[in-house]
Design a protein around this motif. Structure first.
Motif, PDB file in Angstrom:
ATOM      1  N   LEU A   1       0.825  -1.426   0.059  1.00 57.28           N
ATOM      2  CA  LEU A   1      -0.023  -0.040   0.072  1.00 57.28           C
ATOM      3  C   LEU A   1       0.827   1.220   0.061  1.00 57.28           C
ATOM      4  CD1 LEU A   1      -2.976  -1.031   2.594  1.00 57.28           C
ATOM      5  CD2 LEU A   1      -2.985  -0.658   0.078  1.00 57.28           C
ATOM      6  N   GLN A   2       1.624   1.135   0.781  1.00 59.50           N
ATOM      7  CA  GLN A   2       2.776   2.327   0.565  1.00 59.50           C
ATOM      8  C   GLN A   2       3.621   2.615  -0.779  1.00 59.50           C
ATOM      9  OE1 GLN A   2       5.546   1.032   3.843  1.00 59.50           O
ATOM     10  NE2 GLN A   2       6.616   3.293   4.007  1.00 59.50           N
ATOM     11  N   VAL A   3       3.852   1.458  -1.247  1.00 60.22           N
ATOM     12  CA  VAL A   3       4.418   1.528  -2.671  1.00 60.22           C
ATOM     13  C   VAL A   3       3.239   2.284  -3.625  1.00 60.22           C
ATOM     14  CG1 VAL A   3       5.091   0.227  -4.606  1.00 60.22           C
ATOM     15  CG2 VAL A   3       5.992  -0.229  -2.108  1.00 60.22           C
TER      16      VAL A   3
ATOM     17  N   GLY B   1       1.839   6.537  -6.903  1.00 59.67           N
ATOM     18  CA  GLY B   1       0.709   6.874  -7.402  1.00 59.67           C
ATOM     19  C   GLY B   1       0.882   8.558  -7.597  1.00 59.67           C
ATOM     20  N   TYR B   2       1.970   8.850  -7.111  1.00 61.29           N
ATOM     21  CA  TYR B   2       2.203  10.562  -7.391  1.00 61.29           C
ATOM     22  C   TYR B   2       2.640  10.598  -8.994  1.00 61.29           C
ATOM     23  CZ  TYR B   2       1.829  11.123  -2.391  1.00 61.29           C
ATOM     24  OH  TYR B   2       1.353  11.325  -1.410  1.00 61.29           O
TER      25      TYR B   2
ATOM     26  N   TYR C   1      -4.491  -1.984  -7.056  1.00 63.45           N
ATOM     27  CA  TYR C   1      -4.102  -3.051  -6.212  1.00 63.45           C
ATOM     28  C   TYR C   1      -5.109  -4.014  -5.564  1.00 63.45           C
ATOM     29  CZ  TYR C   1      -1.625  -4.563  -2.030  1.00 63.45           C
ATOM     30  OH  TYR C   1      -1.108  -5.486  -1.307  1.00 63.45           O
ATOM     31  N   ASP C   2      -4.639  -5.238  -5.530  1.00 62.42           N
ATOM     32  CA  ASP C   2      -5.563  -6.087  -4.843  1.00 62.42           C
ATOM     33  C   ASP C   2      -4.617  -6.910  -3.878  1.00 62.42           C
ATOM     34  OD1 ASP C   2      -7.619  -7.736  -4.221  1.00 62.42           O
ATOM     35  OD2 ASP C   2      -7.657  -8.885  -6.025  1.00 62.42           O
ATOM     36  N   GLY C   3      -4.829  -6.468  -2.593  1.00 65.36           N
ATOM     37  CA  GLY C   3      -3.953  -7.063  -1.692  1.00 65.36           C
ATOM     38  C   GLY C   3      -4.563  -7.832  -0.636  1.00 65.36           C
ATOM     39  N   GLN C   4      -3.760  -8.506   0.222  1.00 64.95           N
ATOM     40  CA  GLN C   4      -4.388  -9.096   1.313  1.00 64.95           C
ATOM     41  C   GLN C   4      -3.344  -9.101   2.325  1.00 64.95           C
ATOM     42  OE1 GLN C   4      -4.871 -13.454   0.688  1.00 64.95           O
ATOM     43  NE2 GLN C   4      -3.967 -13.034  -1.399  1.00 64.95           N
TER      44      GLN C   4
END
Ligand SMILES: Nc1ncnc2c1ncn2[C@@H]1O[C@H](COP(=O)(O)OP(=O)(O)O)[C@@H](O)[C@H]1O
Ligand SMILES: [Mg+2]
Length: 239
Positions: A120-122, A127-128, A139-142
């Motif tokens: 998420l940080q990445v 994103g900028y 992003y699809d994370g877990q």
């Protein structure tokens, strides 16, 4: 060999233990020779990469000195160009230092953390850059707890996601998802951009390797990002 003559080979006679030892010795010699020539190549490549921004700076400064500086706007433009060449130089040097640090870093500090947080940080950080190109990162994370060096994992993922965005077309999409695996996690990063020609794929982890030299000069890449990623992932595999 110890005195630096790597061309020495021992003669292998017969097929006993001594012969096998001789063969192993020759094999080791070959590996050392390869490492030695890779090192020379690396120094040559690094010097070459540092030379071109230095040459530009030189030309720009010379023109600044010789012009009477009557045109302030033009002088400003030159200074901006010098500034960007200096940024390029320090970028290369920082990446080289990082690579050297990674190479000698057996037993880096490892900790348990949630891979999802780092991803998420990445996404937020890349994103900028994505925004300026209208590229969207899906992003699809877990939650997956892993044990590794958190900063290194961030750096590795950042470099790959940054590439995905950088080599995407405008209004492109990047998909980024994490799959749980018995040994930890499999991370997928997919873009729909320019792609990498089949024959270049084995070379992209080499230091300073860029598929398209001209295009990347403009985007400012040094061709060291994936070498850093490779070094980080190799270290994890050792653990
Ligand atoms: N997602 C991608 N799509 C297309 N080409 C890529 C991608 N990722 C890497 N490459 C190619 O691999 C080269 C090496 O990548 P990298 O080491 O990160 O260097 P750079 O600083 O140029 O980004 C890049 O210059 C580019 O040609
Ligand atoms: Mg890169």
């Amino acid at each position: 060999m110890a005195e630096g003559n790597l061309k020495q080979r021992v003669e292998v006679i017969g097929n006993d233990e001594i012969a096998r030892l001789c063969m192993a010795f020759n094999e080791m010699n070959e590996k050392i020779t390869t490492i030695d020539s890779e090192r020379r190549q690396f120094v040559a490549d690094a010097s070459h990469e540092l030379k071109s921004p230095l040459a530009s700076i030189n030309v720009l400064v010379e023109s600044l000195i010789s012009s009477e500086l009557s045109n302030k706007d033009m002088a400003m433009e030159f200074l901006q160009d010098i500034h960007s060449e200096i940024s390029r130089l320090s970028n290369i040097v920082n990446n080289l230092l990082e690579l050297t640090k990674l190479e000698g870093s057996f037993g880096v500090k490892v900790e348990k953390f949630d891979l999802n947080d780092v991803c998420l940080q990445v996404v937020k950080r890349v994103g900028y850059i994505a925004k300026t190109k209208n590229v969207e990162i899906f992003y699809d994370g877990q939650s997956v707890e892993i044990e590794a060096n958190r900063d290194n994992i961030f750096r590795a993922l950042y470099n790959v996601v940054e590439n995905a965005v950088k080599y995407s077309y405008e209004y492109g999409r990047v998909d980024f998802w994490v799959e749980k695996d018995s040994r930890g996690a499999i991370i997928h990063i997919k873009d729909h951009g320019v792609g990498i020609p089949e024959e270049d794929i084995p070379k992209i982890f080499e230091r300073f390797y860029r598929v398209d030299k001209t295009r990347d000069r403009k985007t400012g890449g040094s061709g060291l990002g994936l070498s850093i990623v490779n070094e980080i992932i190799k270290n994890i595999m050792v653990i």
